[in-house]
Design an enzyme around this catalytic site. Structure first.
Site, PDB file in Angstrom:
ATOM      1  N   GLY A 181      -2.086  -5.094   8.605  1.00  0.00           N
ATOM      2  CA  GLY A 181      -3.505  -5.434   8.597  1.00  0.00           C
ATOM      3  C   GLY A 181      -4.421  -4.297   8.209  1.00  0.00           C
ATOM      4  CG  PHE A 182      -8.241  -4.304   9.949  1.00  0.00           C
ATOM      5  CD1 PHE A 182      -9.021  -3.581  10.842  1.00  0.00           C
ATOM      6  CD2 PHE A 182      -7.945  -5.621  10.254  1.00  0.00           C
ATOM      7  CE1 PHE A 182      -9.484  -4.149  12.017  1.00  0.00           C
ATOM      8  CE2 PHE A 182      -8.404  -6.210  11.422  1.00  0.00           C
ATOM      9  CZ  PHE A 182      -9.182  -5.478  12.316  1.00  0.00           C
ATOM     10  CB  ALA A 183      -6.281   1.533  10.028  1.00  0.00           C
ATOM     11  N   GLY A 198       0.804  -1.215   0.000  1.00  0.00           N
ATOM     12  CA  GLY A 198       0.000   0.000   0.000  1.00  0.00           C
ATOM     13  C   GLY A 198       0.836   1.263   0.000  1.00  0.00           C
ATOM     14  CG  ASP A 199       0.812   5.696  -1.624  1.00  0.00           C
ATOM     15  OD1 ASP A 199       1.232   6.599  -0.883  1.00  0.00           O
ATOM     16  OD2 ASP A 199       1.032   5.671  -2.848  1.00  0.00           O
ATOM     17  CB  ALA A 208      -6.696   2.224   5.440  1.00  0.00           C
ATOM     18  N   GLY A 232      -3.305  -2.591   4.639  1.00  0.00           N
ATOM     19  CA  GLY A 232      -1.951  -2.759   4.119  1.00  0.00           C
ATOM     20  C   GLY A 232      -1.359  -3.987   4.785  1.00  0.00           C
ATOM     21  CB  THR A 242      -2.534   5.037   5.827  1.00  0.00           C
ATOM     22  OG1 THR A 242      -3.872   5.257   6.292  1.00  0.00           O
ATOM     23  CG2 THR A 242      -1.811   4.129   6.816  1.00  0.00           C
ATOM     24  CB  CYS A 299      -4.818   5.125   0.084  1.00  0.00           C
ATOM     25  SG  CYS A 299      -5.160   4.441   1.707  1.00  0.00           S
TER      26      CYS A 299
END
Length: 263
Positions: A182-184, A78-79, A169, A171, A81, A200
């Site tokens: 993981g996730f946010a 991912g980018d 989000a 990643g 965050t 992102c």
């Protein structure tokens, strides 16, 4: 059904959480520990993934320092965050080969657990074609049912009314089929901090949160149990709450044995 330890770390610095993940990953690869889901909140921090572009960080080092925001380049996908108070971050460390050897499916299931959690709050969340994460249409937020899941039909198009905003989000990093990062999920996040970045890498989109959508205060403990429940559903795992101390004891036992083994 296999179990998954659920460990709530509370408020923890990003670097400390990353080091802990690396310890768990090593133990999981050795089958010295079962699957683990870490839940936490971070102090203000911006992270840049492997495919991220530094120009998506809009603030200078001086501005970040003034606002008390750390910056970390990391090995997740991912980018760029933002993580901060009021956001639930989930770090699954699971042996994906025991469930399904499919990275795209894994990312879709992380989206799914957040989509279902939104549904529990009466919010219609969705996927968007070509974009990882979970989105809520700014002009159509409520579900017909508080338990509606978007699942396989949850891909939006640019023809949908309004511009969708991002509530979740993702990643991830996967090594020998063991997952990390993981996730946010934005619960009560101060969304002004997202103005420090191009979230992102998508300039035309904004972030949102449960509080913004619902127009009321939302406590972390309203959302966390729902995320855990749906995590168990999508990955066919029985959530098993565990304390930090129990997790650390298991890791120390593994690490002590590893040191004792001759090279």
């Amino acid at each position: 059904m296999a179990t998954c330890l659920i460990v709530d770390l509370g408020f923890i610095g990003y670097a400390d959480a990353f080091e802990l993940q690396k310890r768990i990953v090593a133990a999981r690869k050795a089958d010295a520990i079962g699957d683990v889901l870490l839940l936490c909140e971070h102090p203000h921090v911006i992270t840049l993934g492997r495919s991220g572009r530094r120009e998506n960080l809009l603030a200078s080092e001086r501005v970040l320092a003034q606002k008390g925001v750390e910056f970390h380049a990391t090995n997740r996908g991912g980018d760029i965050t933002y993580h901060g108070p009021g956001q639930i971050v989930g770090y699954p460390v699971i042996q994906l080969s025991a469930i399904r050897r499919d990275v795209v499916w894994y990312v879709r299931m992380l989206e799914e657990l957040m989509i279902r959690t939104c549904g529990d709050f009466g919010i219609t969340a969705q996927r968007e074609a070509g974009k990882t994460g979970v989105w809520v249409n700014a002009t159509a937020t409520k579900c017909d049912s508080p338990h509606t899941s978007q699942s396989s039909r949850s891909t939006a198009t640019s023809n949908d009314a309004g511009i969708a905003e991002k509530i979740g989000a993702i990643g991830v990093h996967i090594s020998r089929w063991v997952t990390s990062h993981g996730f946010a999920f934005n619960v009560a996040t101060d969304l002004r901090y997202f103005e420090l970045i191009v979230p992102c890498g998508i300039a035309e989109r904004k972030a949102t949160s449960l509080e913004k959508i619902l127009g009321r205060a939302v406590k972390r403990n309203e959302a966390a149990p729902k995320l855990v429940k749906h995590f168990g559903e999508v990955f066919d795992r029985q959530p098993q709450p565990a304390t930090r101390e129990e997790l650390f004891a298991a890791l120390e036992h593994f690490e002590g044995q590893a040191v004792a083994v001759p090279a």
